[in-house]
Design a protein around this motif. Sequence first.
Motif, PDB file in Angstrom:
ATOM      1  N   LEU A   1       0.828  -1.209   0.000  1.00 63.02           N
ATOM      2  CA  LEU A   1       0.000   0.000   0.000  1.00 63.02           C
ATOM      3  C   LEU A   1       0.862   1.259   0.000  1.00 63.02           C
ATOM      4  O   LEU A   1       0.499   2.264  -0.625  1.00 63.02           O
ATOM      5  CB  LEU A   1      -0.939  -0.009   1.208  1.00 63.02           C
ATOM      6  CG  LEU A   1      -1.921   1.171   1.315  1.00 63.02           C
ATOM      7  CD1 LEU A   1      -2.813   1.253   0.088  1.00 63.02           C
ATOM      8  CD2 LEU A   1      -2.766   1.050   2.585  1.00 63.02           C
TER       9      LEU A   1
ATOM     10  N   TRP B   1       1.937   1.980  -3.645  1.00 63.91           N
ATOM     11  CA  TRP B   1       0.844   2.528  -4.452  1.00 63.91           C
ATOM     12  C   TRP B   1       0.507   3.955  -4.037  1.00 63.91           C
ATOM     13  O   TRP B   1       0.292   4.826  -4.883  1.00 63.91           O
ATOM     14  CB  TRP B   1      -0.393   1.629  -4.327  1.00 63.91           C
ATOM     15  CG  TRP B   1      -0.261   0.334  -5.066  1.00 63.91           C
ATOM     16  CD1 TRP B   1       0.218  -0.855  -4.577  1.00 63.91           C
ATOM     17  CD2 TRP B   1      -0.589   0.095  -6.440  1.00 63.91           C
ATOM     18  NE1 TRP B   1       0.205  -1.808  -5.556  1.00 63.91           N
ATOM     19  CE2 TRP B   1      -0.291  -1.271  -6.707  1.00 63.91           C
ATOM     20  CE3 TRP B   1      -1.115   0.881  -7.464  1.00 63.91           C
ATOM     21  CZ2 TRP B   1      -0.504  -1.845  -7.962  1.00 63.91           C
ATOM     22  CZ3 TRP B   1      -1.329   0.297  -8.713  1.00 63.91           C
ATOM     23  CH2 TRP B   1      -1.022  -1.040  -8.953  1.00 63.91           C
ATOM     24  N   THR B   2       0.481   4.201  -2.739  1.00 64.04           N
ATOM     25  CA  THR B   2       0.138   5.546  -2.253  1.00 64.04           C
ATOM     26  C   THR B   2       1.189   6.568  -2.670  1.00 64.04           C
ATOM     27  O   THR B   2       0.853   7.692  -3.074  1.00 64.04           O
ATOM     28  CB  THR B   2      -0.012   5.536  -0.725  1.00 64.04           C
ATOM     29  OG1 THR B   2      -1.020   4.590  -0.355  1.00 64.04           O
ATOM     30  CG2 THR B   2      -0.417   6.906  -0.208  1.00 64.04           C
TER      31      THR B   2
ATOM     32  N   ASN C   1       0.286   9.628  -5.111  1.00 62.39           N
ATOM     33  CA  ASN C   1       0.535  11.007  -4.664  1.00 62.39           C
ATOM     34  C   ASN C   1       1.385  11.768  -5.670  1.00 62.39           C
ATOM     35  O   ASN C   1       1.162  12.960  -5.908  1.00 62.39           O
ATOM     36  CB  ASN C   1       1.227  11.006  -3.299  1.00 62.39           C
ATOM     37  CG  ASN C   1       0.243  11.087  -2.146  1.00 62.39           C
ATOM     38  OD1 ASN C   1      -0.629  11.935  -2.131  1.00 62.39           O
ATOM     39  ND2 ASN C   1       0.377  10.196  -1.194  1.00 62.39           N
TER      40      ASN C   1
ATOM     41  N   LEU D   1      -4.890   3.648 -10.067  1.00 65.64           N
ATOM     42  CA  LEU D   1      -5.656   3.157  -8.925  1.00 65.64           C
ATOM     43  C   LEU D   1      -6.525   1.964  -9.317  1.00 65.64           C
ATOM     44  O   LEU D   1      -6.687   1.020  -8.544  1.00 65.64           O
ATOM     45  CB  LEU D   1      -6.531   4.275  -8.354  1.00 65.64           C
ATOM     46  CG  LEU D   1      -7.310   3.929  -7.095  1.00 65.64           C
ATOM     47  CD1 LEU D   1      -6.366   3.593  -5.954  1.00 65.64           C
ATOM     48  CD2 LEU D   1      -8.228   5.061  -6.704  1.00 65.64           C
TER      49      LEU D   1
ATOM     50  N   CYS E   1      -4.708  -1.259  -8.957  1.00 64.16           N
ATOM     51  CA  CYS E   1      -4.239  -1.660  -7.632  1.00 64.16           C
ATOM     52  C   CYS E   1      -5.011  -2.891  -7.167  1.00 64.16           C
ATOM     53  O   CYS E   1      -6.245  -2.882  -7.159  1.00 64.16           O
ATOM     54  CB  CYS E   1      -4.425  -0.519  -6.640  1.00 64.16           C
ATOM     55  SG  CYS E   1      -3.782  -0.878  -4.989  1.00 64.16           S
TER      56      CYS E   1
ATOM     57  N   CYS F   1      -5.525  -2.243  -1.970  1.00 67.13           N
ATOM     58  CA  CYS F   1      -6.283  -0.988  -1.942  1.00 67.13           C
ATOM     59  C   CYS F   1      -7.749  -1.257  -1.663  1.00 67.13           C
ATOM     60  O   CYS F   1      -8.597  -1.171  -2.548  1.00 67.13           O
ATOM     61  CB  CYS F   1      -6.123  -0.234  -3.268  1.00 67.13           C
ATOM     62  SG  CYS F   1      -4.432   0.280  -3.603  1.00 67.13           S
TER      63      CYS F   1
ATOM     64  N   VAL G   1      -9.445   4.738  -0.610  1.00 68.61           N
ATOM     65  CA  VAL G   1      -8.029   5.024  -0.864  1.00 68.61           C
ATOM     66  C   VAL G   1      -7.899   6.156  -1.873  1.00 68.61           C
ATOM     67  O   VAL G   1      -7.117   7.091  -1.697  1.00 68.61           O
ATOM     68  CB  VAL G   1      -7.296   3.766  -1.374  1.00 68.61           C
ATOM     69  CG1 VAL G   1      -5.867   4.122  -1.799  1.00 68.61           C
ATOM     70  CG2 VAL G   1      -7.262   2.688  -0.301  1.00 68.61           C
TER      71      VAL G   1
ATOM     72  N   THR H   1      -8.892   9.512  -0.328  1.00 68.50           N
ATOM     73  CA  THR H   1      -7.932   9.976   0.668  1.00 68.50           C
ATOM     74  C   THR H   1      -6.641  10.445   0.022  1.00 68.50           C
ATOM     75  O   THR H   1      -6.064  11.470   0.425  1.00 68.50           O
ATOM     76  CB  THR H   1      -7.636   8.853   1.685  1.00 68.50           C
ATOM     77  OG1 THR H   1      -8.863   8.407   2.265  1.00 68.50           O
ATOM     78  CG2 THR H   1      -6.710   9.350   2.783  1.00 68.50           C
ATOM     79  N   VAL H   2      -6.165   9.705  -0.970  1.00 70.20           N
ATOM     80  CA  VAL H   2      -4.938  10.106  -1.671  1.00 70.20           C
ATOM     81  C   VAL H   2      -5.113  11.471  -2.322  1.00 70.20           C
ATOM     82  O   VAL H   2      -4.265  12.363  -2.200  1.00 70.20           O
ATOM     83  CB  VAL H   2      -4.545   9.053  -2.730  1.00 70.20           C
ATOM     84  CG1 VAL H   2      -3.493   9.615  -3.686  1.00 70.20           C
ATOM     85  CG2 VAL H   2      -4.002   7.809  -2.055  1.00 70.20           C
TER      86      VAL H   2
END
Length: 235
Positions: A145, A148-149, A153, A168, A171, A176, A182, A185-186
Amino acid sequence: MDKAHLVNARSVFDRIENKDVFSLVLMLCGYSRSGQVSNAKAIFDSMPEKNLTSWNAMMAAYAKNGYMDEAELLFQEMPFHDAVSCNTLIAAHSQRGNLDTANEIFDDMLFKTLPCWNAMLSAYATGWHLVQARQTFHSMPARNLISWTLFLNALIMEDDLQMTRSVLAKCPAGICLPRDLVAYTVMESAYAQKGELERAEAIFNSMPQRDLVAWNAMIRGLLPTRPSRASKVSL
């Protein structure tokens, strides 16, 4: 650790008759956090036996306090390294904009663990080097995670929302989940970091559900310029 607490800690430390590696490393880290690198080195030099934790602690003391030459020299003197050793140097160099040096350290690693890959990805992603971040992300043998985050970002910071959604969507569900949360939030966190608070708040308000990460990201974004609004969000 402030000076008074450090003095008290040293007083307790000095009363320990048989100091083990754990107590020595704790005292070393206390000096490191207070910027007292020479005292940290004195503790390190006093160790009758040094394990990997103590070597890493001393190298981190150098790196975090800006003594990069000493950190690299110690890194070379270490009998062996682990992911923490490499990550410490990669992170320290990337924070100072020395991405070429960070990449050299990464390339010289015989065995690259997932945290090492993430450290290099973070160096590129947070340094606005999207091409290198993309190459690193796609070269990773495995991702979690954090991977990916970081990459999502980086895409958001480049305002590449279409690519963000595309990435995304790829993922794995096991990483995710829930994917929509997710994504929200990202994007919310990235816009807040860029200072685009209206867009961040709009995404936050449109979330079908919110977790603690989403709430904290919104509060962090609002606090510097809109503390009263942040207090309302936290209620």
